[in-house]
Design an enzyme around this catalytic site. Structure first.
Site, PDB file in Angstrom:
ATOM      1  CG  ASP A  83      48.184  25.818  42.106  1.00 35.50           C
ATOM      2  OD1 ASP A  83      48.592  26.939  42.498  1.00 35.50           O
ATOM      3  OD2 ASP A  83      47.440  25.092  42.777  1.00 35.50           O
ATOM      4  CG  ASN A 110      47.040  39.861  38.413  1.00 28.07           C
ATOM      5  OD1 ASN A 110      46.498  40.840  38.894  1.00 28.07           O
ATOM      6  ND2 ASN A 110      46.356  38.871  37.839  1.00 28.07           N
ATOM      7  CE1 TYR A 179      43.411  39.232  48.612  1.00 28.04           C
ATOM      8  CE2 TYR A 179      42.241  41.104  49.564  1.00 28.04           C
ATOM      9  CZ  TYR A 179      42.869  40.504  48.492  1.00 28.04           C
ATOM     10  OH  TYR A 179      42.966  41.172  47.292  1.00 28.04           O
ATOM     11  CE  LYS A 183      46.310  40.749  47.395  1.00 27.29           C
ATOM     12  NZ  LYS A 183      46.986  40.404  46.138  1.00 27.29           N
TER      13      LYS A 183
HETATM   14  P1  NDP Z   1      40.069  37.339  39.383  1.00 28.94           P
HETATM   15  O1  NDP Z   1      39.464  36.356  40.322  1.00 28.94           O
HETATM   16  O2  NDP Z   1      39.269  37.838  38.259  1.00 28.94           O
HETATM   17  O3  NDP Z   1      41.462  36.791  38.844  1.00 28.94           O
HETATM   18  C1  NDP Z   1      42.357  36.148  39.689  1.00 28.94           C
HETATM   19  C2  NDP Z   1      43.370  35.400  38.858  1.00 28.94           C
HETATM   20  O4  NDP Z   1      44.278  34.724  39.747  1.00 28.94           O
HETATM   21  C3  NDP Z   1      42.730  34.373  37.967  1.00 28.94           C
HETATM   22  O5  NDP Z   1      43.338  34.406  36.697  1.00 28.94           O
HETATM   23  C4  NDP Z   1      43.028  33.062  38.688  1.00 28.94           C
HETATM   24  O6  NDP Z   1      43.170  32.018  37.746  1.00 28.94           O
HETATM   25  C5  NDP Z   1      44.382  33.370  39.308  1.00 28.94           C
HETATM   26  N1  NDP Z   1      44.692  32.462  40.409  1.00 28.94           N
HETATM   27  C6  NDP Z   1      44.089  32.344  41.605  1.00 28.94           C
HETATM   28  N2  NDP Z   1      44.644  31.352  42.313  1.00 28.94           N
HETATM   29  C7  NDP Z   1      45.633  30.822  41.547  1.00 28.94           C
HETATM   30  C8  NDP Z   1      46.558  29.770  41.710  1.00 28.94           C
HETATM   31  N3  NDP Z   1      46.616  29.045  42.819  1.00 28.94           N
HETATM   32  N4  NDP Z   1      47.421  29.512  40.701  1.00 28.94           N
HETATM   33  C9  NDP Z   1      47.390  30.230  39.553  1.00 28.94           C
HETATM   34  N5  NDP Z   1      46.534  31.246  39.343  1.00 28.94           N
HETATM   35  C10 NDP Z   1      45.667  31.523  40.326  1.00 28.94           C
HETATM   36  O7  NDP Z   1      40.495  38.556  40.325  1.00 28.94           O
HETATM   37  P2  NDP Z   1      41.272  39.926  40.005  1.00 28.94           P
HETATM   38  O8  NDP Z   1      41.621  40.039  38.598  1.00 28.94           O
HETATM   39  O9  NDP Z   1      40.480  40.987  40.619  1.00 28.94           O
HETATM   40  O10 NDP Z   1      42.569  39.700  40.907  1.00 28.94           O
HETATM   41  C11 NDP Z   1      43.875  40.052  40.471  1.00 28.94           C
HETATM   42  C12 NDP Z   1      44.651  40.619  41.646  1.00 28.94           C
HETATM   43  O11 NDP Z   1      44.042  41.846  42.073  1.00 28.94           O
HETATM   44  C13 NDP Z   1      44.688  39.713  42.877  1.00 28.94           C
HETATM   45  O12 NDP Z   1      45.988  39.714  43.417  1.00 28.94           O
HETATM   46  C14 NDP Z   1      43.724  40.391  43.838  1.00 28.94           C
HETATM   47  O13 NDP Z   1      44.060  40.123  45.178  1.00 28.94           O
HETATM   48  C15 NDP Z   1      43.928  41.847  43.469  1.00 28.94           C
HETATM   49  N6  NDP Z   1      42.843  42.738  43.870  1.00 28.94           N
HETATM   50  C16 NDP Z   1      41.593  42.651  43.297  1.00 28.94           C
HETATM   51  C17 NDP Z   1      40.591  43.515  43.698  1.00 28.94           C
HETATM   52  C18 NDP Z   1      39.215  43.476  43.108  1.00 28.94           C
HETATM   53  O14 NDP Z   1      38.305  44.161  43.650  1.00 28.94           O
HETATM   54  N7  NDP Z   1      38.989  42.773  42.020  1.00 28.94           N
HETATM   55  C19 NDP Z   1      40.807  44.523  44.756  1.00 28.94           C
HETATM   56  C20 NDP Z   1      42.154  44.547  45.268  1.00 28.94           C
HETATM   57  C21 NDP Z   1      43.114  43.680  44.835  1.00 28.94           C
HETATM   58  P3  NDP Z   1      42.559  30.535  37.892  1.00 28.94           P
HETATM   59  O15 NDP Z   1      41.284  30.639  38.636  1.00 28.94           O
HETATM   60  O16 NDP Z   1      42.437  30.118  36.464  1.00 28.94           O
HETATM   61  O17 NDP Z   1      43.621  29.781  38.603  1.00 28.94           O
END
Ligand code: NDP
Length: 278
Positions: A83, A110, A179, A183
């Site tokens: 985490d 990310n 959120y 950002k």
């Molecule tokens: P996903 O939900 O597909 O991926 C998010 C990732 O973040 C997962 O691998 C998740 O892993 C990880 N994560 C979340 N919370 C934690 C935590 N507490 N500790 C460790 N890992 C964590 O979303 P995206 O790929 O879309 O998101 C990636 C980035 O892009 C983010 O920063 C998001 O804000 C940004 N973004 C996305 C957009 C979209 O439309 N998709 C638009 C604008 C920005 P796990 O659940 O295994 O912990």
């Protein structure tokens, strides 16, 4: 006058035999899904040693298998369930990366999410607990990881790429304001750290995606059907997305790799590249 400090030999040289990130080590937070998974695959295919991570062990294993299936050797991968909002999780990421690969050249911050309020509240009715959790993940964890990785990036003159969002742009976001606040603050952190760290040769930049087809909307508590409906609606209305298509994880991952590639982007410092289909 020629600048002898920068290497302008093209990374797209057709005679080049080494993959462009060969010998480089990358930590990509949030690589158990979505954009982070895609970036991990591209970095690994391009020769990097990659630390992949997330909380969900099953999804992280899917990322690992995807990368191995693409022909990358196990020796280039470090898979860590953690985490990223916890100090222990952050330390484990750094230590296990150094133990396995010896150095860190690139940090991709990310991991992120729009954390929903359990009561369904939006806007000013969202709880302070949601505010804390949202900022802890989307901002504080980035600050903490940056501090922990900084000494190692000073050694390698490395790169940091933060993943922000168009939600952080100066436009009202009443429904998910915490959120958006996180950002927006992250964008200011990117600008400020870029100027602070360039004295050590560390470059910091970010990418601000618009709608990208990942697990992001699901993680906000929306079921699959509703997520699909939202994507279909936005990508069929040019006032939402002029390109009339939702982004794919690779669209953002390719920009991450561009910003991590000093031969291609060395003069870009403290910028956020918006990628939102217009
Ligand atoms: P996903 O939900 O597909 O991926 C998010 C990732 O973040 C997962 O691998 C998740 O892993 C990880 N994560 C979340 N919370 C934690 C935590 N507490 N500790 C460790 N890992 C964590 O979303 P995206 O790929 O879309 O998101 C990636 C980035 O892009 C983010 O920063 C998001 O804000 C940004 N973004 C996305 C957009 C979209 O439309 N998709 C638009 C604008 C920005 P796990 O659940 O295994 O912990």
């Amino acid at each position: 006058m020629e600048d002898t400090n920068r290497d302008f030999s093209s990374s797209q040289n057709p005679f080049q035999t080494m993959p462009r990130f060969s010998g480089k080590t990358v930590i990509i937070t949030g690589s158990s899904n979505g954009i982070g998974r895609s970036a991990a695959l591209l970095f690994a295919q391009d020769g990097a040693n990659v630390t992949i991570t997330g909380r969900n062990a099953e999804r992280l294993e899917e990322t690992r298998k995807l990368i191995l299936k693409s022909g990358v050797s196990e020796s280039h991968l470090n898979s860590v369930v953690a985490d990223v909002t916890t100090s222990g999780g952050q330390d484990l990421l750094v230590k296990s990366t150094l133990d396995k690969f010896g150095k860190i050249h690139i940090l991709v911050n990310n991991a992120g999410a729009g954390i929903p309020d359990a009561t369904g509240a939006t806007g000013t009715d969202q709880s302070i607990d949601v505010y804390h959790k949202t900022l802890q993940l989307n901002l504080q964890a980035v600050i903490e990881m940056t501090k922990k990785v900084k000494p190692h990036l000073m050694e390698t003159k490395g790169e940091i790429i933060n993943i922000s969002s168009v939600a952080g742009q100066p436009r009202a976001q009443p429904d998910f304001m915490y959120y958006a606040i996180a950002k927006a603050a992250l964008d200011q952190y990117t600008r400020s750290t870029a100027i602070d760290l360039i004295q050590y040769g560390i470059r910091v930049n970010s990418v601000s995606p618009g709608l990208v087809a990942t697990g992001f909307v699901n993680a906000m508590g929306m079921p699959d059907a509703a997520t699909q409906k939202l994507c279909d609606f936005m990508s069929s209305h040019k006032e939402c997305i002029p390109a009339l298509v939702a982004g794919q994880p690779e669209d953002i991952a390719n920009i991450i790799l561009f910003l991590a590639d000093r031969k291609l982007s060395s003069y870009i410092i403290g910028q956020s590249i918006i990628a939102d289909g217009g």
